[in-house]
Design a protein around this motif. Structure first.
Motif, PDB file in Angstrom:
ATOM      1  N   GLN A 176       0.828  -1.205   0.000  1.00 13.30           N
ATOM      2  CA  GLN A 176       0.000   0.000   0.000  1.00 13.30           C
ATOM      3  C   GLN A 176       0.866   1.261   0.000  1.00 13.30           C
ATOM      4  OE1 GLN A 176      -4.068   0.633   2.214  1.00 13.30           O
ATOM      5  NE2 GLN A 176      -2.434   0.989   3.671  1.00 13.30           N
ATOM      6  N   ALA A 177       1.901   1.275   0.843  1.00 12.66           N
ATOM      7  CA  ALA A 177       2.795   2.435   0.913  1.00 12.66           C
ATOM      8  C   ALA A 177       3.560   2.618  -0.384  1.00 12.66           C
ATOM      9  CB  ALA A 177       3.761   2.269   2.083  1.00 12.66           C
ATOM     10  N   GLU A 178       4.051   1.516  -0.948  1.00 12.30           N
ATOM     11  CA  GLU A 178       4.811   1.605  -2.191  1.00 12.30           C
ATOM     12  C   GLU A 178       3.921   2.041  -3.352  1.00 12.30           C
ATOM     13  OE1 GLU A 178       6.829  -2.130  -2.724  1.00 12.30           O
ATOM     14  OE2 GLU A 178       8.443  -1.592  -1.332  1.00 12.30           O
ATOM     15  N   MET A 179       2.689   1.541  -3.395  1.00  8.98           N
ATOM     16  CA  MET A 179       1.770   1.925  -4.466  1.00  8.98           C
ATOM     17  C   MET A 179       1.439   3.410  -4.404  1.00  8.98           C
ATOM     18  SD  MET A 179      -0.833  -1.331  -4.623  1.00  8.98           S
ATOM     19  CE  MET A 179      -1.900  -0.605  -5.876  1.00  8.98           C
ATOM     20  N   MET A 180       1.240   3.945  -3.195  1.00 10.36           N
ATOM     21  CA  MET A 180       0.911   5.359  -3.076  1.00 10.36           C
ATOM     22  C   MET A 180       2.069   6.233  -3.548  1.00 10.36           C
ATOM     23  SD  MET A 180      -1.125   7.758  -2.521  1.00 10.36           S
ATOM     24  CE  MET A 180      -2.513   6.897  -1.789  1.00 10.36           C
ATOM     25  N   LEU A 181       3.282   5.834  -3.207  1.00 14.31           N
ATOM     26  CA  LEU A 181       4.426   6.607  -3.675  1.00 14.31           C
ATOM     27  C   LEU A 181       4.581   6.487  -5.185  1.00 14.31           C
ATOM     28  CD1 LEU A 181       6.775   8.443  -3.019  1.00 14.31           C
ATOM     29  CD2 LEU A 181       8.167   6.415  -2.521  1.00 14.31           C
ATOM     30  N   SER A 182       4.355   5.297  -5.740  1.00 14.61           N
ATOM     31  CA  SER A 182       4.430   5.119  -7.203  1.00 14.61           C
ATOM     32  C   SER A 182       3.401   5.991  -7.912  1.00 14.61           C
ATOM     33  CB  SER A 182       4.197   3.648  -7.562  1.00 14.61           C
ATOM     34  OG  SER A 182       5.242   2.834  -7.096  1.00 14.61           O
ATOM     35  N   GLY A 208      -3.188  -2.613 -17.327  1.00  9.81           N
ATOM     36  CA  GLY A 208      -2.783  -3.637 -16.372  1.00  9.81           C
ATOM     37  C   GLY A 208      -2.394  -3.127 -15.002  1.00  9.81           C
ATOM     38  N   VAL A 209      -2.133  -1.834 -14.863  1.00 11.21           N
ATOM     39  CA  VAL A 209      -1.778  -1.304 -13.538  1.00 11.21           C
ATOM     40  C   VAL A 209      -2.983  -0.740 -12.804  1.00 11.21           C
ATOM     41  CG1 VAL A 209       0.587  -0.776 -14.241  1.00 11.21           C
ATOM     42  CG2 VAL A 209      -1.164   1.003 -14.413  1.00 11.21           C
ATOM     43  N   ALA A 210      -4.168  -0.863 -13.397  1.00 11.28           N
ATOM     44  CA  ALA A 210      -5.379  -0.332 -12.748  1.00 11.28           C
ATOM     45  C   ALA A 210      -5.562  -0.951 -11.370  1.00 11.28           C
ATOM     46  CB  ALA A 210      -6.597  -0.634 -13.620  1.00 11.28           C
ATOM     47  N   SER A 211      -5.959  -0.113 -10.415  1.00  9.74           N
ATOM     48  CA  SER A 211      -6.214  -0.602  -9.062  1.00  9.74           C
ATOM     49  C   SER A 211      -7.194   0.323  -8.361  1.00  9.74           C
ATOM     50  CB  SER A 211      -4.911  -0.680  -8.249  1.00  9.74           C
ATOM     51  OG  SER A 211      -4.547   0.602  -7.775  1.00  9.74           O
ATOM     52  N   PRO A 212      -7.958  -0.194  -7.394  1.00 12.07           N
ATOM     53  CA  PRO A 212      -8.865   0.669  -6.636  1.00 12.07           C
ATOM     54  C   PRO A 212      -8.124   1.809  -5.942  1.00 12.07           C
ATOM     55  CG  PRO A 212      -9.410  -1.635  -6.258  1.00 12.07           C
ATOM     56  CD  PRO A 212      -8.121  -1.611  -7.024  1.00 12.07           C
ATOM     57  N   LEU A 213      -6.908   1.548  -5.440  1.00 11.30           N
ATOM     58  CA  LEU A 213      -6.161   2.596  -4.758  1.00 11.30           C
ATOM     59  C   LEU A 213      -5.786   3.712  -5.729  1.00 11.30           C
ATOM     60  CD1 LEU A 213      -3.520   2.297  -2.020  1.00 11.30           C
ATOM     61  CD2 LEU A 213      -2.969   3.646  -4.038  1.00 11.30           C
ATOM     62  N   PHE A 214      -5.273   3.361  -6.902  1.00 13.95           N
ATOM     63  CA  PHE A 214      -4.932   4.377  -7.897  1.00 13.95           C
ATOM     64  C   PHE A 214      -6.171   5.180  -8.283  1.00 13.95           C
ATOM     65  CE2 PHE A 214      -0.907   2.304  -9.956  1.00 13.95           C
ATOM     66  CZ  PHE A 214      -0.241   2.452  -8.740  1.00 13.95           C
ATOM     67  N   ALA A 255      13.439  -1.356  -2.210  1.00 15.74           N
ATOM     68  CA  ALA A 255      12.348  -0.416  -2.499  1.00 15.74           C
ATOM     69  C   ALA A 255      11.665   0.021  -1.210  1.00 15.74           C
ATOM     70  CB  ALA A 255      11.333  -1.064  -3.448  1.00 15.74           C
ATOM     71  N   ALA A 256      11.441  -0.915  -0.298  1.00 15.02           N
ATOM     72  CA  ALA A 256      10.799  -0.593   0.981  1.00 15.02           C
ATOM     73  C   ALA A 256      11.637   0.408   1.767  1.00 15.02           C
ATOM     74  CB  ALA A 256      10.592  -1.863   1.793  1.00 15.02           C
ATOM     75  N   LYS A 257      12.957   0.235   1.733  1.00 18.79           N
ATOM     76  CA  LYS A 257      13.848   1.145   2.463  1.00 18.79           C
ATOM     77  C   LYS A 257      13.750   2.559   1.891  1.00 18.79           C
ATOM     78  CE  LYS A 257      17.583  -0.722   3.879  1.00 18.79           C
ATOM     79  NZ  LYS A 257      18.925  -1.343   3.985  1.00 18.79           N
ATOM     80  N   THR A 258      13.713   2.657   0.571  1.00 13.77           N
ATOM     81  CA  THR A 258      13.597   3.965  -0.071  1.00 13.77           C
ATOM     82  C   THR A 258      12.258   4.618   0.248  1.00 13.77           C
ATOM     83  OG1 THR A 258      15.051   3.290  -1.886  1.00 13.77           O
ATOM     84  CG2 THR A 258      13.602   5.168  -2.281  1.00 13.77           C
ATOM     85  N   VAL A 259      11.186   3.839   0.139  1.00  9.50           N
ATOM     86  CA  VAL A 259       9.844   4.352   0.405  1.00  9.50           C
ATOM     87  C   VAL A 259       9.729   4.823   1.856  1.00  9.50           C
ATOM     88  CG1 VAL A 259       7.421   3.690   0.610  1.00  9.50           C
ATOM     89  CG2 VAL A 259       8.723   3.034  -1.419  1.00  9.50           C
ATOM     90  N   CYS A 260      10.262   4.041   2.764  1.00  7.29           N
ATOM     91  CA  CYS A 260      10.216   4.419   4.178  1.00  7.29           C
ATOM     92  C   CYS A 260      10.920   5.761   4.394  1.00  7.29           C
ATOM     93  CB  CYS A 260      10.863   3.332   5.027  1.00  7.29           C
ATOM     94  SG  CYS A 260      10.682   3.591   6.804  1.00  7.29           S
ATOM     95  N   ASP A 275      -3.531  12.767   5.475  1.00 14.81           N
ATOM     96  CA  ASP A 275      -3.714  11.473   4.819  1.00 14.81           C
ATOM     97  C   ASP A 275      -2.421  11.074   4.113  1.00 14.81           C
ATOM     98  OD1 ASP A 275      -5.815   9.393   3.950  1.00 14.81           O
ATOM     99  OD2 ASP A 275      -4.838   9.921   2.064  1.00 14.81           O
ATOM    100  N   PHE A 276      -2.189   9.774   4.005  1.00 11.96           N
ATOM    101  CA  PHE A 276      -0.924   9.333   3.418  1.00 11.96           C
ATOM    102  C   PHE A 276      -0.788   9.681   1.944  1.00 11.96           C
ATOM    103  CE2 PHE A 276      -3.522   5.917   2.041  1.00 11.96           C
ATOM    104  CZ  PHE A 276      -2.838   4.952   1.307  1.00 11.96           C
ATOM    105  N   SER A 277      -1.887  10.070   1.293  1.00 14.07           N
ATOM    106  CA  SER A 277      -1.802  10.552  -0.097  1.00 14.07           C
ATOM    107  C   SER A 277      -1.075  11.889  -0.167  1.00 14.07           C
ATOM    108  CB  SER A 277      -3.195  10.676  -0.703  1.00 14.07           C
ATOM    109  OG  SER A 277      -4.009  11.544   0.082  1.00 14.07           O
ATOM    110  N   ALA A 278      -0.928  12.577   0.964  1.00 16.83           N
ATOM    111  CA  ALA A 278      -0.214  13.854   1.006  1.00 16.83           C
ATOM    112  C   ALA A 278       1.270  13.682   0.707  1.00 16.83           C
ATOM    113  CB  ALA A 278      -0.408  14.541   2.353  1.00 16.83           C
ATOM    114  N   ILE A 279       1.728  12.450   0.535  1.00 20.55           N
ATOM    115  CA  ILE A 279       3.115  12.208   0.144  1.00 20.55           C
ATOM    116  C   ILE A 279       3.412  12.895  -1.185  1.00 20.55           C
ATOM    117  CG2 ILE A 279       2.779  10.061  -1.180  1.00 20.55           C
ATOM    118  CD1 ILE A 279       5.485  10.554   1.470  1.00 20.55           C
ATOM    119  N   VAL A 280       2.376  13.106  -2.013  1.00 21.30           N
ATOM    120  CA  VAL A 280       2.571  13.774  -3.292  1.00 21.30           C
ATOM    121  C   VAL A 280       3.046  15.210  -3.109  1.00 21.30           C
ATOM    122  CG1 VAL A 280       0.210  14.672  -3.556  1.00 21.30           C
ATOM    123  CG2 VAL A 280       1.541  14.049  -5.594  1.00 21.30           C
TER     124      VAL A 280
END
Length: 285
Positions: A176-182, A208-214, A255-260, A275-280
């Protein structure tokens, strides 16, 4: 048959879970340290406990969903001080494995039946009864809880013994965290190249990358809506836990280390309560 339910923890997700239970025929008693949240639930006609111990006393089922930093299970006036033998205790928060094991051990000592069942989803999922519940423990015990869980959960998935659900939630938190950053990086890159966010999201939704989160978070970002569903600071703490677990297993997750690290910077910049979407916003500097 389960009739009386104690509910401890009326946070961003918990308050909606309890509100849905309040619409049922169960006799519900709630507790939280937030007087406003308690008052809102009281308007729905539920009983209010004065302490976690009192809230747990005399119940058939006790649900706890609180952050580890504000744990209300152990100690004086904690849930375990008041809970009766034969009661089902369900922890629905996201905690470290050591906390879950301690709860399980203490429950056995008190002849209390225990399930771990961390929930996955936003406050909208909770409000609409669409949470995913990842359960660890006795599957027959979970069967007894499925009916009350159905008031706030759409998917109820048993994944193994006590501890398994907490470990599975680590996988969820990581992705979830990695997807939000992507998603955030994709939107920022696209905007810099001259594309509108809605056009980027239309393309992402079609392949193919469609997702409910995106889909949902992308459109929230497009609207500039960063209303808190999942606090950024919690995502950061969960990523720290993922890395600690990986290290204990001898795994390297680059990747997890970078995202963290990116989430850590956002918290340092004062965005932890958003909200964690504020990472943008960090990437748009």
């Amino acid at each position: 048959m389960l009739r009386k339910i104690g509910f401890v923890g009326l946070g961003t997700v918990g308050v909606h879970m309890a509100a849905n239970l309040a619409k049922s025929d169960y006799q519900l008693t709630v507790f939280d340290e937030d007087a406003h949240a308690v008052a809102e639930l009281a308007k729905l006609g539920v009983k209010v406990g004065q302490t976690p111990a009192e809230t747990a006393k005399g119940q058939d089922l006790v649900i706890v969903i609180v952050p580890e930093s504000k744990f209300l299970v152990f100690g004086e006036n904690g849930v375990l001080e008041g809970i009766d033998p034969g009661t089902i205790l369900v922890d629905m928060g996201t905690h470290c494995i050591e906390t879950i094991e301690k709860m399980s051990q203490e429950a056995v000592k008190r002849r209390v039946m225990f399930l771990e069942a961390p929930v996955w989803g936003t406050k909208e999922h909770a409000s609409n009864g669409l949470l995913t519940i990842i359960a660890g423990g006795d599957e027959s015990l979970l069967g007894r809880c499925r009916e009350p869980f159905s008031y706030f959960g759409l998917n109820i998935i048993h994944v193994g013994k006590i501890g398994a659900a907490t470990r599975m939630k680590l996988i969820v938190n990581l992705l979830q965290a990695e997807m939000m950053l992507s998603l955030s990086e994709g939107l920022v890159l696209g905007e810099k190249m001259g594309f509108r966010a809605d056009k980027i999201l239309e393309v992402l939704d079609s392949g193919g990358v469609a997702s409910p989160l995106f889909h949902s978070k992308g459109r929230s970002i497009q609207r500039g809506d960063f209303s808190r569903n999942l606090a950024l600071k919690y995502v950061h703490s969960q990523m720290n836990r993922v890395l600690e677990t990986a290290e204990s297993l001898g795994l390297e997750l680059p990747a997890a280390k970078t995202v963290c690290g990116v989430y850590a910077q956002a918290v340092e910049d004062g965005r932890g309560e958003e909200d964690f979407s504020a990472i943008v916003k960090l990437l748009r500097k």
